[in-house]
Design an enzyme around this catalytic site. Structure first.
Site, PDB file in Angstrom:
ATOM      1  N   ASP A  13       0.815  -1.224   0.000  1.00 31.01           N
ATOM      2  CA  ASP A  13       0.000   0.000   0.000  1.00 31.01           C
ATOM      3  C   ASP A  13       0.846   1.269   0.000  1.00 31.01           C
ATOM      4  OD1 ASP A  13      -2.454  -1.540   0.297  1.00 31.01           O
ATOM      5  OD2 ASP A  13      -1.871  -1.807   2.384  1.00 31.01           O
ATOM      6  N   LYS A  16       2.433   2.043  -5.206  1.00 34.46           N
ATOM      7  CA  LYS A  16       3.099   1.496  -6.397  1.00 34.46           C
ATOM      8  C   LYS A  16       2.345   1.839  -7.670  1.00 34.46           C
ATOM      9  CE  LYS A  16       3.096  -2.625  -4.548  1.00 34.46           C
ATOM     10  NZ  LYS A  16       2.770  -2.266  -3.156  1.00 34.46           N
ATOM     11  N   GLY A  40      -4.107  -4.143  -4.232  1.00 39.35           N
ATOM     12  CA  GLY A  40      -4.875  -3.038  -4.782  1.00 39.35           C
ATOM     13  C   GLY A  40      -4.003  -1.852  -5.105  1.00 39.35           C
ATOM     14  N   HIS A  41      -4.191  -1.268  -6.284  1.00 37.40           N
ATOM     15  CA  HIS A  41      -3.470  -0.058  -6.673  1.00 37.40           C
ATOM     16  C   HIS A  41      -4.498   1.015  -7.007  1.00 37.40           C
ATOM     17  CE1 HIS A  41       0.125  -2.358  -6.728  1.00 37.40           C
ATOM     18  NE2 HIS A  41      -0.123  -2.985  -7.844  1.00 37.40           N
ATOM     19  N   GLN A 223       1.721  -6.123  -3.045  1.00 38.70           N
ATOM     20  CA  GLN A 223       2.117  -6.151  -1.631  1.00 38.70           C
ATOM     21  C   GLN A 223       3.457  -5.433  -1.399  1.00 38.70           C
ATOM     22  OE1 GLN A 223       1.206  -9.528  -3.001  1.00 38.70           O
ATOM     23  NE2 GLN A 223      -0.863  -8.883  -2.610  1.00 38.70           N
TER      24      GLN A 223
END
Length: 427
Positions: A13, A16, A40-41, A223
C-alpha cells in the site's frame, strides 16, 4: 534495454500504482509478476480515480503493453469484471497479455481461505479471503490449475475432480461446510475459456523478444517487502515473493536483464492485517494519518494501521531487494505536524538494534527508538522541484534518504498523476 523492478519497501500500500503510472509514458511493457486480486493499486488521473486489483497499473497508459506473468494467481471472474469496468470507462484493454502458466483461483480456494481464517480465530493471518494462499499452496503441491488448462476440457475436468475429492472431505468433515460439486466448477471455468483466449500468450518469450528489441520492461510487484513469504514478518505475510527476486521467477526474466530496482516508500508507515508493527500509533496521531492519508485498503476496504516512518524496515528493504532508488510517496500527508518522529532503531531486551532482527520473537517485542525532526505547515502539493519544498520538508526527505541507504529519486506530494517531484530519472 534492461528491465526495471518496482517493489513495495514496507508492508504494501505504498503507492506502487502511482509510481507505475508515472513511468507508463516511458516504458513499453508493465508486468505483474506475483500476487493476485489481493493487491490493490489506486491511480488518479485528472478527476478520475481507478482502483486496480489484478491488472497491471500500466493498462491505463495507451502506449503500454500490460502483462500478467506466470507468477500471478488469477481469479478469472475478477479479471473479466475488471477488464469490463475499464472498457466501460473508455480504457482500451485489448493489448493485455496473460501467461498460460499462471495459476487459477477457483471457488474452492476462496471457500477454504475464508473458513480456515475463521477457524484460526485470534491466530488468524488477516488474509483478504480471495483464495490466494490456497491457490499458491496447490501450485507448490503440484495439484494446481493453470490458465492453459481452460483449453483442454479433459485435463480441466480431471484436475478439478481430483482437487475436490480431497478438499470436499476437509470442508465437510473438518469445517462442517457443504461439498462443492465438481461439475459446477468445471462448467463455470470452461465458460471463461473463449473470453480469456484472446489475451493468452507465451509471456516469457514476448518479454525476452521485447528486451532484445531495446524495449523498456517494468516489472511490478503487489504487496511489499515485509509481506514476502520468505523475507517478511512470517507467518503474517502473503503467499508469494513480492521482493525483487520474485520478479525473475514470476515473469521469466533472468537477473542479468534487470538494471534498476525501485523501492516505493511511504513517508510514514502502514500495514493491513495482523502481525507485528513496531511504530504503530493507537492515538490521535495514528487516526490523523489514517484520515488525512485516506488509509483504507483498495481491495479489502479495511482501515490500515498507521505509524511513523521506520528506517530499520527501509534499510532492510534496500538490502534484500538490492534497491537502487526510492520513490517516496505521500509526503503531503505529514503537512501540519510541528514535530515528526522517525524510528531510527529498536530497543530489544534493553539493547539498541539498528537492523531488522531475524528472530520473529525479537521483532514482536521490538520498541521503536525515535529521533524527532521539525515539521512544516506549508502546502506542498503544487511543488514541482525539490527546491520548492519547505526547508523542513527538504530536511525530512534528506534524513530519510540517509537512513534508508538508497537515493530518493522521486517524491509524491499529492494523489494526482502530476503531483510528483522527479529528482533523478529512473530510465
Amino acid at each position: 534495454m534492461p528491465a526495471l523492478v518496482l517493489v513495495g519497501a514496507q508492508w504494501g500500500d505504498e503507492g506502487k500504482g502511482k509510481a507505475t503510472d508515472l513511468l507508463g509514458g516511458s516504458v513499453d511493457y508493465v508486468v505483474r509478476y506475483q500476487g493476485g486480486n489481493n493487491a490493490g493499486h489506486t491511480v488518479v488521473i485528472g478527476d478520475q480515480k481507478y482502483a486496480l486489483h489484478l491488472l497491471p497499473s500500466g493498462i491505463l497508459s495507451p502506449n503500454v503493453t500490460p502483462v500478467i506473468g506466470n507468477g500471478v494467481v488469477i481469479d478469472p471472474g475478477v479479471l473479466l469484471s475488471e477488464l469490463s469496468g475499464l472498457n466501460d470507462r473508455g480504457i482500451d484493454t485489448s493489448k493485455l497479455l496473460v501467461s498460460g502458466n499462471a495459476h487459477l483461483i477457483t471457488p474452492y480456494h476462496r471457500t477454504l481461505d475464508k473458513v480456515t481464517e475463521r477457524f484460526l480465530g485470534k491466530r488468524r493471518i488477516g488474509t483478504t479471503g480471495r483464495g490466494i494462499g490456497p491457490t499458491y499452496a496447490d501450485k507448490i503441491n503440484r495439484v494446481g490449475i493453470r490458465v492453459q488448462d481452460l483449453f483442454d476440457e479433459s485435463i480441466l475436468r480431471q484436475k478439478i475432480e481430483a482437487a475436490l475429492h480431497d478438499k470436499n472431505q476437509i470442508l465437510v468433515k473438518l469445517y462442517n461446510r457443504r461439498a462443492i460439486p465438481a461439475e459446477l466448477v468445471v462448467e463455470e471455468y470452461l465458460g471463461y475459456a473463449d473470453k480469456i483466449k484472446p489475451f493468452l500468450a507465451d509471456t516469457t518469450l514476448v518479454l525476452d523478444q521485447a528486451l532484445k528489441a531495446n524495449k523498456v520492461v517494468l516489472l511490478e510487484g503487489g504487496q511489499g517487502t515485509l509481506l514476502d513469504v520468505d523475507h517478511g514478518t512470517y507467518p503474517f505475510v502473503t503467499s508469494s515473493n513480492p521482493t525483487s527476486g520474485g520478479a525473475c521467477t514470476g515473469a521469466g526474466i533472468g537477473p542479468t536483464k534487470i538494471d534498476r530496482v525501485i523501492g516505493i516508500l511511504k513517508a510514514y508507515t502502514t500495514r493491513v492485517g495482523s502481525g507485528p508493527f513496531p511504530t504503530e500509533l493507537l492515538d490521535e496521531d495514528g487516526e490523523a494519518l489514517r484520515r488525512i492519508g485516506g488509509e483504507r485498503g483498495v481491495t479489502t476496504g479495511r482501515d490500515r494501521r498507521c505509524g511513523w516512518f521506520d528506517a530499520v524496515i527501509a534499510r532492510y528493504a534496500t538490502r534484500v531487494n538490492g534497491l537502487t532508488d526510492f520513490f517516496l510517496t505521500k509526503l503531503d500527508v505529514l503537512t501540519g505536524w510541528e514535530q515528526i518522529p522517525v524510528c531510527v532503531a529498536y530497543e530489544i531486551d534493553g539493547k539498541r538494534v539498528e537492523e531488522l532482527p531475524y528472530n520473529q520473537s525479537d521483532f514482536h517485542h521490538a520498541k521503536p527508538i525515535y529521533e524527532t525532526l521539525p515539521g512544516w505547515t506549508e502546502d506542498i502539493s503544487k511543488a514541482k522541484t525539490f527546491a520548492e519544498l519547505p526547508k523542513n520538508a527538504q530536511a525530512y526527505v534528506k534524513a530519510l534518504e540517509e537512513m534508508s541507504g538508497a537515493p530518493i529519486s522521486a517524491i509524491g506530494v499529492g494523489p494526482g498523476r502530476d503531483e510528483t517531484i522527479q529528482i533523478n530519472s529512473f530510465i
